[in-house]
Design a protein around this motif. Structure first.
Motif, PDB file in Angstrom:
ATOM      1  N   TYR A 131       0.809  -1.216   0.000  1.00  0.00           N
ATOM      2  CA  TYR A 131       0.000   0.000   0.000  1.00  0.00           C
ATOM      3  C   TYR A 131       0.848   1.275   0.000  1.00  0.00           C
ATOM      4  N   LEU A 132       1.713   1.424   0.984  1.00  0.00           N
ATOM      5  CA  LEU A 132       2.514   2.647   1.087  1.00  0.00           C
ATOM      6  C   LEU A 132       3.494   2.813  -0.077  1.00  0.00           C
ATOM      7  N   PRO A 133       4.145   1.737  -0.552  1.00  0.00           N
ATOM      8  CA  PRO A 133       4.985   1.909  -1.752  1.00  0.00           C
ATOM      9  C   PRO A 133       4.184   2.393  -2.964  1.00  0.00           C
ATOM     10  N   GLU A 134       2.942   1.924  -3.096  1.00  0.00           N
ATOM     11  CA  GLU A 134       2.104   2.379  -4.211  1.00  0.00           C
ATOM     12  C   GLU A 134       1.793   3.866  -4.071  1.00  0.00           C
ATOM     13  N   LEU A 135       1.505   4.301  -2.849  1.00  0.00           N
ATOM     14  CA  LEU A 135       1.252   5.722  -2.616  1.00  0.00           C
ATOM     15  C   LEU A 135       2.498   6.560  -2.925  1.00  0.00           C
ATOM     16  N   GLN A 136       3.643   6.066  -2.515  1.00  0.00           N
ATOM     17  CA  GLN A 136       4.891   6.790  -2.782  1.00  0.00           C
ATOM     18  C   GLN A 136       5.148   6.924  -4.278  1.00  0.00           C
ATOM     19  N   GLU A 137       4.870   5.863  -4.996  1.00  0.00           N
ATOM     20  CA  GLU A 137       5.093   5.895  -6.443  1.00  0.00           C
ATOM     21  C   GLU A 137       4.164   6.905  -7.118  1.00  0.00           C
ATOM     22  N   ILE A 138       2.903   6.927  -6.698  1.00  0.00           N
ATOM     23  CA  ILE A 138       1.956   7.888  -7.281  1.00  0.00           C
ATOM     24  C   ILE A 138       2.361   9.318  -6.920  1.00  0.00           C
ATOM     25  N   LEU A 139       2.812   9.512  -5.672  1.00  0.00           N
ATOM     26  CA  LEU A 139       3.266  10.838  -5.246  1.00  0.00           C
ATOM     27  C   LEU A 139       4.481  11.278  -6.064  1.00  0.00           C
ATOM     28  N   HIS A 140       5.378  10.351  -6.320  1.00  0.00           N
ATOM     29  CA  HIS A 140       6.565  10.662  -7.126  1.00  0.00           C
ATOM     30  C   HIS A 140       6.170  11.043  -8.549  1.00  0.00           C
ATOM     31  N   ASP A 141       5.198  10.321  -9.124  1.00  0.00           N
ATOM     32  CA  ASP A 141       4.742  10.639 -10.481  1.00  0.00           C
ATOM     33  C   ASP A 141       4.140  12.046 -10.532  1.00  0.00           C
ATOM     34  N   CYS A 142       3.402  12.392  -9.500  1.00  0.00           N
ATOM     35  CA  CYS A 142       2.798  13.734  -9.458  1.00  0.00           C
ATOM     36  C   CYS A 142       3.883  14.817  -9.380  1.00  0.00           C
ATOM     37  N   THR A 153      -4.131  20.877 -15.546  1.00  0.00           N
ATOM     38  CA  THR A 153      -5.481  20.292 -15.555  1.00  0.00           C
ATOM     39  C   THR A 153      -5.500  18.914 -16.212  1.00  0.00           C
ATOM     40  N   ASP A 154      -4.314  18.364 -16.443  1.00  0.00           N
ATOM     41  CA  ASP A 154      -4.243  17.028 -17.038  1.00  0.00           C
ATOM     42  C   ASP A 154      -5.030  16.030 -16.180  1.00  0.00           C
ATOM     43  N   LYS A 155      -5.838  15.213 -16.822  1.00  0.00           N
ATOM     44  CA  LYS A 155      -6.755  14.328 -16.103  1.00  0.00           C
ATOM     45  C   LYS A 155      -6.016  13.344 -15.202  1.00  0.00           C
ATOM     46  N   GLU A 156      -4.973  12.741 -15.718  1.00  0.00           N
ATOM     47  CA  GLU A 156      -4.237  11.758 -14.921  1.00  0.00           C
ATOM     48  C   GLU A 156      -3.579  12.413 -13.710  1.00  0.00           C
ATOM     49  N   TYR A 157      -3.024  13.585 -13.917  1.00  0.00           N
ATOM     50  CA  TYR A 157      -2.371  14.325 -12.837  1.00  0.00           C
ATOM     51  C   TYR A 157      -3.387  14.714 -11.756  1.00  0.00           C
ATOM     52  N   VAL A 158      -4.530  15.220 -12.185  1.00  0.00           N
ATOM     53  CA  VAL A 158      -5.587  15.612 -11.238  1.00  0.00           C
ATOM     54  C   VAL A 158      -6.095  14.399 -10.467  1.00  0.00           C
ATOM     55  N   ASN A 159      -6.307  13.287 -11.165  1.00  0.00           N
ATOM     56  CA  ASN A 159      -6.824  12.074 -10.517  1.00  0.00           C
ATOM     57  C   ASN A 159      -5.825  11.494  -9.522  1.00  0.00           C
ATOM     58  N   ASN A 160      -4.543  11.554  -9.863  1.00  0.00           N
ATOM     59  CA  ASN A 160      -3.521  11.036  -8.945  1.00  0.00           C
ATOM     60  C   ASN A 160      -3.494  11.828  -7.640  1.00  0.00           C
ATOM     61  N   LEU A 161      -3.586  13.132  -7.747  1.00  0.00           N
ATOM     62  CA  LEU A 161      -3.601  13.951  -6.533  1.00  0.00           C
ATOM     63  C   LEU A 161      -4.875  13.696  -5.715  1.00  0.00           C
ATOM     64  N   GLU A 162      -5.982  13.517  -6.408  1.00  0.00           N
ATOM     65  CA  GLU A 162      -7.226  13.222  -5.690  1.00  0.00           C
ATOM     66  C   GLU A 162      -7.131  11.874  -4.981  1.00  0.00           C
ATOM     67  N   LEU A 163      -6.494  10.907  -5.630  1.00  0.00           N
ATOM     68  CA  LEU A 163      -6.311   9.598  -4.997  1.00  0.00           C
ATOM     69  C   LEU A 163      -5.490   9.731  -3.719  1.00  0.00           C
ATOM     70  N   ILE A 164      -4.423  10.510  -3.779  1.00  0.00           N
ATOM     71  CA  ILE A 164      -3.585  10.687  -2.587  1.00  0.00           C
ATOM     72  C   ILE A 164      -4.390  11.335  -1.465  1.00  0.00           C
ATOM     73  N   ARG A 165      -5.184  12.343  -1.806  1.00  0.00           N
ATOM     74  CA  ARG A 165      -6.016  12.991  -0.785  1.00  0.00           C
ATOM     75  C   ARG A 165      -7.007  11.992  -0.180  1.00  0.00           C
ATOM     76  N   ASN A 166      -7.636  11.190  -1.046  1.00  0.00           N
ATOM     77  CA  ASN A 166      -8.605  10.201  -0.552  1.00  0.00           C
ATOM     78  C   ASN A 166      -7.948   9.196   0.389  1.00  0.00           C
ATOM     79  N   GLU A 167      -6.786   8.692   0.003  1.00  0.00           N
ATOM     80  CA  GLU A 167      -6.128   7.676   0.820  1.00  0.00           C
ATOM     81  C   GLU A 167      -5.586   8.269   2.125  1.00  0.00           C
TER      82      GLU A 167
END
Length: 615
Positions: free
Chosen positions: A396-407, A419-433
């Motif tokens: 779980y946490l490594p996946e979050l770190q990877e998404i944070l790094h991509d952002c 406003t890129d969709k993937e970028y916006v969705n990744n940040l929203e995922l981090i906020r949700n988690e």
């Protein structure tokens, strides 16, 4: 309509006497009768004769009818209706006079009648005065007392019970074939892992999940078979008794009682035989109540089919149609996350599967076998904490770190669209988690959720998020270490006390195949992304549900507990209650005859004919 057809003279008189008694009690009875005897003929109060064309030709006392027609026909002894010797009266003489034909000069009967229907009708109008009947507005006295609901239920039940026990073949087949199947099934799947040994070890039997699935299928099948003809075969009786307006609920309740009793006995015999052969200990009642529950559901489903279709062939053709969805969506043949994506989701059981009792029973039994057996239940909570901490650290946490790094990598480049969709969705995922983690671990706070937005995200926000993830790492490492140490101490204590006993308990109560199923040991994905959330697929048996609202009861498959209205329930018992709720809904469909009414409505719809195209 011809109540004496096919009866002996004595039985015919008994039937007519019964009708006569009802008439004397105030009932108005119209009878169409064919070739009545003299005694039966004399029982009628009034007789009404219609000639060809619907012309009335006589109304009055049946005993005087022959005298009436003899006098009009100028016959000898026209003042005698009955035989002066035996007292019998032959009704055929009346029709012989009415239908008498003209004789030609050669003495042969012609097709021309001596007296036409119109002429007989003229005599009727002159000779017979129809009495005027005063209008009566008061209802006649009630002479037929309908039994109470309970008495109707008792009569229906006894009638059905005696009907069944009188059929020896029916009783023997229903009571013996289910345990016989259980015995055959258990012997066939009693697997011994060591080919050089004859000693059976329950722990090593790889067929236990298959046994649960087959037990459910057997319960469903026999529940349907035993009830599929029940209402269909009573159709004539119900039609004959319909004028009494008896209670439908009492009739259905009697059917349910008898069928539930049969299913309860069948499943009890099945569990006693099969579980004993396979060495499943201490779960007899749990298996019985689970299989009986789904068999009871099948009883109601069979009654619905029996009440809705007018062909027994159609009913039996539909049984596979009913069974196959229960098999496919039961969770045993296919994992839900590998079904068509239009019907499934990875975080909870698909909606369509929630209406399948097989899914509830399969999940309930297999979770109960793993979680509450005499071996696992002593340290299940410890393993649950260990599994949760392990999942968070490793997946779980490594996946979050990877998404944070991509952002952060994306945000570093100023030319990239914020406003890129993937970028916006990744940040929203981090906020949700992060929001969910703060609920799970309230001692560790993250106060910078607003900075995890496309317009505010920068290196400083990345550092704060990374720091929060590192704190979670520390928390779950500590949690894993504590759980693992506690588990080691527990095992060391048990092994030091009596290692042979502890290992024997494991062999007798723990099953490796069940463990691999509920822990998804062979699953390719341990964590997946669904929308803007991360979903755990790793060891679902240890994953606690997180209901969003008080009425949320849907969970992932193999959840160890269920939540509803702020209360935690054991999975097996919650699932059994769900099966009974589905059964009650099906009973409502049966009681109100909704399927039959729907089919009748669909059959009444006529397709409009297409108009021919004009050139």
């Amino acid at each position: 309509d011809e109540p004496t057809s096919g009866l002996s003279s004595r039985d015919s008189e008994n039937v007519m006497n019964l009708l006569r008694e009802l008439a004397l009690k105030g009932k108005l009875i119209f009878v169409v009768i064919h070739q009545p005897s003299s005694d039966i003929y004399k029982m009628f109060d009034k007789m009404y004769i219609l000639d060809t064309g619907g012309y009335p030709v006589y109304y009055g006392n049946p005993g005087e009818s022959l005298i009436y027609f003899k006098q009009l026909d100028s016959q000898i002894n026209s003042d005698q209706g009955e035989c002066p010797t035996c007292g019998n009266l032959n009704p055929e003489q009346i029709f012989n006079i009415i239908d008498a034909s003209v004789i030609d000069e050669y003495g042969n009967y012609t097709n021309k009648r001596k007296v036409s229907p119109e002429e007989w009708h003229e005599h009727y109008c002159k000779e017979i005065a129809i009495p005027e009947v005063a209008t009566v507005k008061t209802k006649p006295p009630k002479s037929l007392n309908i039994p109470s609901w309970f008495n109707q239920f008792r009569i229906y039940t006894l009638r059905d019970f005696y009907s069944k026990i009188s059929n020896t073949q029916y009783i023997v087949l229903n009571l013996l074939e289910v345990p016989a199947l259980g015995m055959i099934l258990a012997y066939l799947i009693k697997y011994i892992a060591d080919p050089t040994s004859d000693i059976y070890i329950y722990r090593e039997n790889e067929n236990m999940p298959f046994y649960i699935f087959m037990g459910i299928i057997i319960a469903l099948f026999f529940g349907l078979i035993v009830s599929a003809e029940e209402i269909f075969k009573d159709a004539k009786i119900l039609k004959r008794e319909s004028f009494l307006k008896l209670s439908r609920s009492s009739y259905l309740a009697s059917k349910v009682l008898i069928l539930f009793s049969i299913s309860a006995i069948q499943m009890l015999l099945f569990v006693l035989v099969a579980n004993s052969i396979l060495g499943i200990k201490n779960l007899y009642f749990e298996y019985w109540i689970a299989l009986f529950s789904i068999s009871a559901f099948a009883n109601i489903l069979g009654l619905i089919l029996s009440a809705s279709f007018n062909s027994i062939v159609t009913i039996y053709i539909l049984i596979p149609v009913v069974m196959i969805p229960q098999m496919v969506l039961g969770g045993a043949m296919f994992t839900f996350d590998k079904l068509n994506k239009n019907f499934t989701s990875v975080d909870v059981v698909p909606t369509i599967a929630e209406f399948m009792p097989s899914r509830w029973i399969y999940e309930g039994l297999i979770v109960e076998m793993y979680k509450n057996n005499n071996y696992n239940k002593a340290f299940f909570d410890i393993e649950q904490a260990e599994s949760s901490a392990d999942f968070k650290q490793v997946h779980y946490l490594p996946e979050l770190q990877e998404i944070l790094h991509d952002c952060y990598t994306y945000a570093l480049k100023p030319e990239n669209d914020k406003t890129d969709k993937e970028y916006v969705n990744n940040l929203e995922l981090i906020r949700n988690e992060f929001t969910k983690e703060m609920r799970r671990v309230p001692d560790i706070k993250f106060e910078h959720l607003a900075e995890l937005s496309p317009e505010n995200f920068d290196a400083q926000a990345r550092d704060k998020a990374s720091e929060y993830i590192n704190q979670l790492y520390d928390h779950y490492r500590k949690m894993f270490y504590q759980a693992n140490s506690l588990k080691d101490r527990f095992f060391n204590l048990k092994l030091s006390e009596d290692a042979a006993l502890f290992n024997r308990i494991k062999d007798d109560y723990y099953n490796e195949s069940v463990s691999s199923i509920v822990r998804r040991e062979f699953g390719k994905n341990k964590i997946v992304r669904q929308g803007n959330e991360l979903v755990q697929l790793f060891e679902p048996i240890y994953q606690l549900p997180e209901p969003e609202k008080w009425y949320s009861f849907r969970t992932h498959f193999f959840a160890p507990v269920k939540h509803f209205a702020g209360t935690v329930f054991e999975t097996l018992w919650f699932n059994i209650v769900m099966v009974w709720l589905i059964t009650i809904m099906c009973y409502a469909v049966l009681y109100f005859d909704l399927l039959k009414k729907s089919l009748t409505w669909l059959g009444s719809i006529k397709l409009r004919k297409k108009k021919p195209l004009r050139v």
